[in-house]
Motif scaffolding. Structure first.
Motif, mmCIF file in Angstrom:
data_model
loop_
_atom_site.group_PDB
_atom_site.id
_atom_site.type_symbol
_atom_site.label_atom_id
_atom_site.label_comp_id
_atom_site.label_asym_id
_atom_site.label_seq_id
_atom_site.Cartn_x
_atom_site.Cartn_y
_atom_site.Cartn_z
ATOM 1 N N UNK A 119 48.600 -33.616 30.675
ATOM 2 C CA UNK A 119 49.137 -34.881 30.162
ATOM 3 C C UNK A 119 49.505 -34.777 28.687
ATOM 4 N N UNK A 120 48.658 -34.136 27.921
ATOM 5 C CA UNK A 120 48.944 -33.993 26.490
ATOM 6 C C UNK A 120 50.184 -33.131 26.269
ATOM 7 N N UNK A 121 50.329 -32.076 27.057
ATOM 8 C CA UNK A 121 51.508 -31.217 26.923
ATOM 9 C C UNK A 121 52.781 -31.985 27.265
ATOM 10 N N UNK A 122 52.716 -32.810 28.300
ATOM 11 C CA UNK A 122 53.884 -33.605 28.702
ATOM 12 C C UNK A 122 54.320 -34.562 27.604
ATOM 13 N N UNK A 123 53.384 -35.019 26.795
ATOM 14 C CA UNK A 123 53.704 -35.986 25.747
ATOM 15 C C UNK A 123 53.684 -35.375 24.344
ATOM 16 N N UNK A 124 53.609 -34.052 24.294
ATOM 17 C CA UNK A 124 53.610 -33.327 23.011
ATOM 18 C C UNK A 124 52.553 -33.877 22.065
ATOM 19 N N UNK A 125 51.398 -34.163 22.619
ATOM 20 C CA UNK A 125 50.283 -34.709 21.840
ATOM 21 C C UNK A 125 49.262 -33.612 21.557
ATOM 22 N N UNK A 126 48.663 -33.675 20.380
ATOM 23 C CA UNK A 126 47.585 -32.770 20.006
ATOM 24 C C UNK A 126 46.309 -33.586 19.811
ATOM 25 N N UNK A 127 45.174 -32.947 20.066
ATOM 26 C CA UNK A 127 43.912 -33.675 20.048
ATOM 27 C C UNK A 127 42.782 -32.802 19.528
ATOM 28 N N UNK A 128 41.677 -33.453 19.218
ATOM 29 C CA UNK A 128 40.418 -32.778 18.938
ATOM 30 C C UNK A 128 39.548 -32.897 20.177
ATOM 31 N N UNK A 129 39.101 -31.763 20.707
ATOM 32 C CA UNK A 129 38.240 -31.727 21.877
ATOM 33 C C UNK A 129 36.806 -31.455 21.432
ATOM 34 N N UNK A 130 35.947 -32.468 21.544
ATOM 35 C CA UNK A 130 34.528 -32.301 21.242
ATOM 36 C C UNK A 130 33.846 -31.811 22.528
ATOM 37 N N UNK A 131 33.562 -30.522 22.573
ATOM 38 C CA UNK A 131 33.099 -29.883 23.802
ATOM 39 C C UNK A 131 31.582 -29.685 23.783
ATOM 40 N N UNK A 132 30.931 -30.067 24.868
ATOM 41 C CA UNK A 132 29.501 -29.791 25.022
ATOM 42 C C UNK A 132 29.264 -28.290 25.136
ATOM 43 N N UNK A 133 28.205 -27.811 24.494
ATOM 44 C CA UNK A 133 27.860 -26.402 24.616
ATOM 45 C C UNK A 133 27.584 -26.012 26.061
ATOM 46 N N UNK A 134 26.945 -26.910 26.819
ATOM 47 C CA UNK A 134 26.647 -26.634 28.226
ATOM 48 C C UNK A 134 27.932 -26.392 29.004
ATOM 49 N N UNK A 135 28.955 -27.181 28.735
ATOM 50 C CA UNK A 135 30.244 -27.006 29.399
ATOM 51 C C UNK A 135 30.887 -25.694 28.976
ATOM 52 N N UNK A 136 30.827 -25.379 27.689
ATOM 53 C CA UNK A 136 31.430 -24.149 27.186
ATOM 54 C C UNK A 136 30.775 -22.916 27.794
#
Length: 278
Positions: free
Chosen positions: A50-67
């Motif tokens: 979705x972000x690529x389709x709208x040329x949007x950039x974001x900050x992803x706050x990622x959980x260490x468990x997920x990483x």
């Protein structure tokens, strides 16, 4: 069509799975996480689309468990040109941790994300915006660990979090950490939450868009929005034993969220926190 193009809008995403949320912390044990169905990778990949389709950039706050479970997902976030930041390791609210426990949780997450991505992690967001008057030592911990900014406070009244008397605008702490609060719209002496999350999902879209546009017109500061990948997943497993209020907050309007998000992405130019503030 983009509106308010001269205004700065920051998009932030808290990357956690549906069973990590604070609303379910009393019914889902950490030891059971591995046995539950994991949906965070597919949901975050859809967000990236979705972000690529709208040329949007974001900050992803990622959980260490997920990483740790999905290092390839972390790599994809970075390869798409987004900012990688820390959401801690186990989604533990800081209000329930000692200084030593918090430093271990935050520090291990930062190290893991940096090892996977090869990039320095500059930002941190506390689970459930759990920095307040009772644990200001967290700012010292962030400084010790080498963070440059935090986006961990929401100056509103809420039963799980909130620092309504704290600044609404980004500011530097005595330790040199930039704190970037979630956006609010002020009427009289009350701050109303307009930064996304459950409020965006639960309230009518027209009201959320009108509130954001009012903020952009009125305030001389960037707007900050957040959401979670699980919010666009109406097929996620349900916890029947959860409290009624928690189920209402978590499951309401999941089927509508993706279209609401698409509408929002088309309204403004979205950038990461570090791009705007650093």
């Amino acid at each position: 069509m983009l509106t308010n193009n001269n205004k700065q809008c920051a998009l932030t995403i808290d990357v956690e799975d549906y069973f990590h949320v604070s609303a379910f912390e009393n019914i889902v044990k950490r030891g059971d996480w591995a046995q539950l169905e994991h949906r965070v990778e597919r949901n975050t990949d859809r967000v990236l689309e979705l972000l690529a389709e709208h040329e949007a950039k974001a900050t992803f706050f990622v959980l260490g468990w997920v990483a740790q479970k999905y290092p390839q997902l972390v790599t994809r976030i970075v390869s798409h040109g987004h900012e990688l930041a820390s959401h801690g390791y186990y989604h533990q609210r800081l209000t329930g941790l000692t200084r030593e426990q918090a430093k271990k949780d935050i520090g291990e997450s930062k190290t893991l994300l940096e090892d996977i991505s090869g990039n320095e992690v500059l930002g941190y967001r506390a689970p459930s915006f759990s920095i307040n008057e009772d644990n200001l030592w967290v700012i010292d911990v962030l400084q010790e660990l080498g963070f440059k900014y935090s986006s961990s406070t929401y100056p509103v009244k809420h039963d799980l979090y909130g620092t309504p008397s704290w600044p609404r605008k980004a500011y530097k702490t005595a330790q040199g950490i930039l704190e970037i609060p979630m956006s609010t719209l002020r009427f009289g002496n009350v701050n109303f939450p307009i930064a996304g999350g459950g409020y965006f999902r639960l309230l009518p879209l027209w009201l959320s868009l009108a509130s954001i546009n009012a903020f952009l017109k009125r305030e001389n500061m960037p707007y900050v929005f957040y959401f979670h990948p699980w919010e666009i997943d109406p097929e996620q497993p349900r916890f029947a034993s959860a409290p009624i209020k928690s189920k209402f907050r978590h499951y309401s309007n999941l089927a509508k969220m993706e279209n609401k998000l698409i509408n929002l992405l088309s309204q403004h130019r979205w950038r990461s926190l570090s791009d705007i503030y650093l």
